[in-house]
Design an enzyme around this catalytic site. Structure first.
Site, PDB file in Angstrom:
ATOM      1  N   CYS A 132       0.839  -1.203   0.000  1.00  0.00           N
ATOM      2  CA  CYS A 132       0.000   0.000   0.000  1.00  0.00           C
ATOM      3  C   CYS A 132       0.871   1.249   0.000  1.00  0.00           C
ATOM      4  CB  CYS A 132      -0.920  -0.074   1.220  1.00  0.00           C
ATOM      5  SG  CYS A 132      -1.545   1.490   1.832  1.00  0.00           S
ATOM      6  N   CYS A 147       0.288   3.898   2.688  1.00  0.00           N
ATOM      7  CA  CYS A 147       0.756   3.415   4.002  1.00  0.00           C
ATOM      8  C   CYS A 147       2.222   3.777   4.209  1.00  0.00           C
ATOM      9  CB  CYS A 147       0.588   1.901   4.112  1.00  0.00           C
ATOM     10  SG  CYS A 147      -1.134   1.346   4.012  1.00  0.00           S
TER      11      CYS A 147
END
Ligand SMILES: [Zn+2]
Length: 156
Positions: free
Chosen positions: A77, A80
């Site tokens: 991600c 993230c």
């Protein structure tokens, strides 16, 4: 990432002065604690703590005397990876006032399902064993701190 282990009673941290490992009980995370060997003050965890077991998550959230910021993330991600250094700043600046834990939703998919995590990164705030706030998407450290402060004040 902090080199911190967890057991059923608390966090295991190495003394900054002598290196002796000490346990900080979850119920006393906000207290001033001294090293059992050299008696120097132990510093509270100043970095995010990566969780690898669901039972560790359950114990931290249920017992911690400090608010717990949970970062639901996954290695693939991109956003993230943007929020990770921000959480590092929060953990360092707020050491002794809150703890930051990271839950990889690929590794601990049961937690993602239990809390119905639909997108990552998602931040959740737990206090006294309950989730009291949730926020999706990457945010700067100052925003995260303000979010925690506001949520914990509303609670009291
Ligand atoms: Zn020591």
């Amino acid at each position: 990432m902090a080199n911190i282990e967890l057991d059923e009673k608390g966090l295991i941290v190495a003394c900054g002065a002598c290196g002796k490992k000490n346990r900080l009980a979850y119920e006393k995370l906000g207290d001033a604690v001294r090293c059992g060997q050299c008696k120097q003050p132990l510093t509270a965890p100043g970095a995010p703590i990566e969780l690898h077991r669901t039972e560790d998550f359950d114990r931290v959230v249920a017992k911690s005397s400090l608010p717990v910021v949970v970062d639901y993330w996954a290695p693939w991600c991109g956003p993230c990876r943007m929020v990770a250094p921000e959480l590092q700043k929060v953990a360092t600046r707020q050491a002794g006032r809150m703890i930051v834990v990271k839950v990889n939703t690929d590794e601990l998919s049961d937690l993602g399902e239990r809390f119905n995590i639909r997108s990552i990164p998602t931040l959740a705030l737990f206090a006294n064993g309950r989730e009291i706030a949730r926020s999706s998407g990457a945010r700067p450290a100052s925003d995260i701190e303000a979010w925690v402060e506001q949520a914990t004040q509303v609670r009291t």
